[in-house]
Design an enzyme around this catalytic site. Structure first.
Site, PDB file in Angstrom:
ATOM      1  N   ASP A   6       0.864  -1.179   0.000  1.00  0.00           N
ATOM      2  CA  ASP A   6       0.000   0.000   0.000  1.00  0.00           C
ATOM      3  C   ASP A   6       0.899   1.227   0.000  1.00  0.00           C
ATOM      4  O   ASP A   6       1.481   1.579   1.028  1.00  0.00           O
ATOM      5  CB  ASP A   6      -0.905  -0.021   1.235  1.00  0.00           C
ATOM      6  CG  ASP A   6      -1.671   1.284   1.428  1.00  0.00           C
ATOM      7  OD1 ASP A   6      -1.945   1.959   0.410  1.00  0.00           O
ATOM      8  OD2 ASP A   6      -1.989   1.622   2.588  1.00  0.00           O
ATOM      9  N   GLY A   8       1.223   4.913   0.034  1.00  0.00           N
ATOM     10  CA  GLY A   8       0.500   6.142   0.312  1.00  0.00           C
ATOM     11  C   GLY A   8       1.364   7.365   0.110  1.00  0.00           C
ATOM     12  O   GLY A   8       2.532   7.276  -0.297  1.00  0.00           O
ATOM     13  N   ASN A  11       3.819   7.089   3.631  1.00  0.00           N
ATOM     14  CA  ASN A  11       4.507   5.816   3.859  1.00  0.00           C
ATOM     15  C   ASN A  11       4.071   4.758   2.850  1.00  0.00           C
ATOM     16  O   ASN A  11       2.935   4.781   2.355  1.00  0.00           O
ATOM     17  CB  ASN A  11       4.208   5.286   5.270  1.00  0.00           C
ATOM     18  CG  ASN A  11       4.834   6.126   6.358  1.00  0.00           C
ATOM     19  OD1 ASN A  11       6.013   6.430   6.317  1.00  0.00           O
ATOM     20  ND2 ASN A  11       4.035   6.513   7.344  1.00  0.00           N
ATOM     21  N   VAL A  13       3.417   0.887   3.022  1.00  0.00           N
ATOM     22  CA  VAL A  13       3.224  -0.225   3.947  1.00  0.00           C
ATOM     23  C   VAL A  13       3.323  -1.520   3.152  1.00  0.00           C
ATOM     24  O   VAL A  13       2.629  -1.700   2.146  1.00  0.00           O
ATOM     25  CB  VAL A  13       1.868  -0.142   4.665  1.00  0.00           C
ATOM     26  CG1 VAL A  13       1.681  -1.326   5.604  1.00  0.00           C
ATOM     27  CG2 VAL A  13       1.748   1.165   5.429  1.00  0.00           C
ATOM     28  N   GLY A 108      -9.350   7.360  -4.743  1.00  0.00           N
ATOM     29  CA  GLY A 108      -8.074   6.740  -4.410  1.00  0.00           C
ATOM     30  C   GLY A 108      -8.210   5.247  -4.203  1.00  0.00           C
ATOM     31  O   GLY A 108      -9.191   4.766  -3.605  1.00  0.00           O
ATOM     32  N   ASP A 110      -6.679   3.302  -2.217  1.00  0.00           N
ATOM     33  CA  ASP A 110      -6.727   2.905  -0.807  1.00  0.00           C
ATOM     34  C   ASP A 110      -8.128   3.027  -0.235  1.00  0.00           C
ATOM     35  O   ASP A 110      -8.565   2.186   0.564  1.00  0.00           O
ATOM     36  CB  ASP A 110      -5.733   3.740   0.011  1.00  0.00           C
ATOM     37  CG  ASP A 110      -5.919   5.250  -0.163  1.00  0.00           C
ATOM     38  OD1 ASP A 110      -6.554   5.675  -1.147  1.00  0.00           O
ATOM     39  OD2 ASP A 110      -5.401   6.003   0.678  1.00  0.00           O
ATOM     40  N   ARG A 111      -8.880   4.025  -0.682  1.00  0.00           N
ATOM     41  CA  ARG A 111     -10.238   4.226  -0.169  1.00  0.00           C
ATOM     42  C   ARG A 111     -11.169   3.121  -0.654  1.00  0.00           C
ATOM     43  O   ARG A 111     -12.018   2.641   0.107  1.00  0.00           O
ATOM     44  CB  ARG A 111     -10.749   5.604  -0.587  1.00  0.00           C
ATOM     45  CG  ARG A 111      -9.868   6.736  -0.079  1.00  0.00           C
ATOM     46  CD  ARG A 111     -10.301   8.093  -0.574  1.00  0.00           C
ATOM     47  NE  ARG A 111     -11.495   8.555   0.129  1.00  0.00           N
ATOM     48  CZ  ARG A 111     -12.057   9.734  -0.094  1.00  0.00           C
ATOM     49  NH1 ARG A 111     -11.528  10.554  -1.008  1.00  0.00           N
ATOM     50  NH2 ARG A 111     -13.136  10.101   0.587  1.00  0.00           N
ATOM     51  N   ASP A 130     -10.087   6.931   7.568  1.00  0.00           N
ATOM     52  CA  ASP A 130      -8.680   6.553   7.409  1.00  0.00           C
ATOM     53  C   ASP A 130      -7.813   7.750   7.800  1.00  0.00           C
ATOM     54  O   ASP A 130      -7.834   8.793   7.145  1.00  0.00           O
ATOM     55  CB  ASP A 130      -8.410   6.151   5.956  1.00  0.00           C
ATOM     56  CG  ASP A 130      -7.038   5.506   5.771  1.00  0.00           C
ATOM     57  OD1 ASP A 130      -6.184   5.630   6.673  1.00  0.00           O
ATOM     58  OD2 ASP A 130      -6.818   4.865   4.730  1.00  0.00           O
ATOM     59  N   THR A 187       2.040  27.656  25.907  1.00  0.00           N
ATOM     60  CA  THR A 187       1.933  27.637  24.453  1.00  0.00           C
ATOM     61  C   THR A 187       1.727  26.212  23.936  1.00  0.00           C
ATOM     62  O   THR A 187       0.875  25.963  23.071  1.00  0.00           O
ATOM     63  CB  THR A 187       3.200  28.239  23.822  1.00  0.00           C
ATOM     64  OG1 THR A 187       3.319  29.608  24.212  1.00  0.00           O
ATOM     65  CG2 THR A 187       3.154  28.158  22.303  1.00  0.00           C
TER      66      THR A 187
END
Length: 259
Positions: A6, A8, A11, A13, A108, A110-111, A130, A187
Site C-alpha cells: 500500500d 501512500g 509511507n 506499507v 483513491g 486505498d479508499r 482513514d 503555548t
C-alpha cells in the site's frame, strides 16, 4: 505467500499475507525516486529476520495513490520476485463493488480497498475513517457500494501548516492533552488543544452529520496510522482496524486468483 503493498503519500506499507493471515508488516517513507533495487535490499533484510527468502513470495499486489512510485514497485515484483504485480483497480483486479460517485476514476485506490474490506467484515451501512496524510471519511452502504465521502487535512499536515506559517510556535508531538481543560496555560498546551481537541471535535461533528444524512444505523470503522491517537474515545468508533487496507488487498488478490 502474498506481498501486499500500500503506497501512500507519506509511507509505503508492505505486508506478508499467508493464507489470509498477516504474518508481518513494515513501513518505509514514500519516495517516488526509490528504485526497485533499493526496495529489494530493504525487503530482503526484513524477510531474513522473519526466517524467509524472496522465493517464499509467489504473488504481489499493489495499491497506490502515488503514480510515480508504481513503476519501481512493478519492477521490484518482476525482477526480484519473478511475478507480475497485480495493480488494484486494473484488470484483472476488478473492484467488485459499485463506485456510486460522479468521477469513479478519481477515487483513491486505498479508499476503495478499505471499503471492500470493511464491507466484507461488517454488515450494514458504514463510515470508514482513514487517518493518514489526509483524513478521509468514506460512506459504504449496506450493499457494499461506495457512495462518496470527505477529505480533510491530516493531523500532521495541520500541525505542519501551523508551525510553518508562524515564527515562534514550536514543533510538538501530537497527543491527547493531559487534562480535559480547553483553556491552555502554556503555548504547548494551547497548541495541543487546538490540534488534538480541535481535530476530535471535527471528527465528532462530521460523524454526526454523516449519520444524519445516511438516515440509517451506521457503524464507524477507523483505520490508518494515526487512528490509535483517538481509539481511547470509545464513543467515536465501533471498531479500529489497523490493517484494513492490507486485508482489502488480500481479498482483491484472492478474487483475481480464484476468478
Amino acid at each position: 505467500m502474498l506481498l501486499a503493498i500500500d503506497a501512500g503519500n507519506t509511507n509505503v506499507v508492505v505486508a506478508l499475507v499467508d493464507q489470509g493471515d498477516i504474518r508481518a508488516r513494515w513501513r518505509i517513507a514514500t519516495d517516488p525516486r526509490r528504485t526497485a533495487d533499493e526496495y529489494a535490499v530493504w525487503l530482503t533484510q526484513l524477510l531474513t529476520l522473519e526466517g524467509l527468502a524472496r522465493s517464499d513470495i509467489d504473488a504481489v499486489i499493489v495499491a497506490t495513490v502515488v503514480p510515480r512510485a508504481l513503476h519501481n514497485l512493478q519492477v521490484l515484483a518482476s525482477k526480484y520476485f519473478g511475478v507480475e504485480a497485480l495493480i488494484a483497480g486494473r484488470a484483472p483486479v476488478d473492484w467488485g463493488i459499485e463506485l456510486d460517485v460522479v468521477e469513479p476514476a478519481s477515487v483513491g485506490a486505498d479508499r476503495v480497498v478499505n471499503a471492500i474490506a470493511a464491507h466484507a467484515r461488517y454488515p450494514g451501512d458504514l463510515i470508514v475513517i482513514d487517518f493518514g496524510t489526509a483524513t478521509t471519511f468514506d460512506i459504504v452502504d449496506y450493499t457494499g457500494a461506495y457512495k462518496g465521502g470527505i477529505i480533510a487535512p491530516g493531523l500532521n499536515l495541520s500541525l505542519d501548516a501551523l508551525v510553518g506559517a508562524t515564527a515562534k510556535l514550536p514543533r510538538i508531538a501530537i497527543r491527547a492533552p493531559e487534562d480535559g481543560s480547553v483553556i491552555g496555560r502554556t503555548t504547548e498546551a494551547q497548541m495541543l488543544i487546538g490540534i488534538y481537541t480541535g481535530y476530535l471535535a471535527m471528527i465528532e461533528g462530521l460523524i454526526a452529520r454523516l449519520k444524519k444524512q445516511v438516515g440509517r444505523p451506521v457503524r464507524v470503522i477507523a483505520t490508518g496510522g494515526l487512528a490509535a491517537l483517538f481509539q481511547d474515545h470509545d464513543h467515536l468508533f465501533d471498531a479500529v482496524e489497523p490493517d484494513l487496507t492490507i486485508q482489502g488487498l488480500a481479498m482483491l488478490h484472492a478474487r483475481a486468483h480464484n476468478g
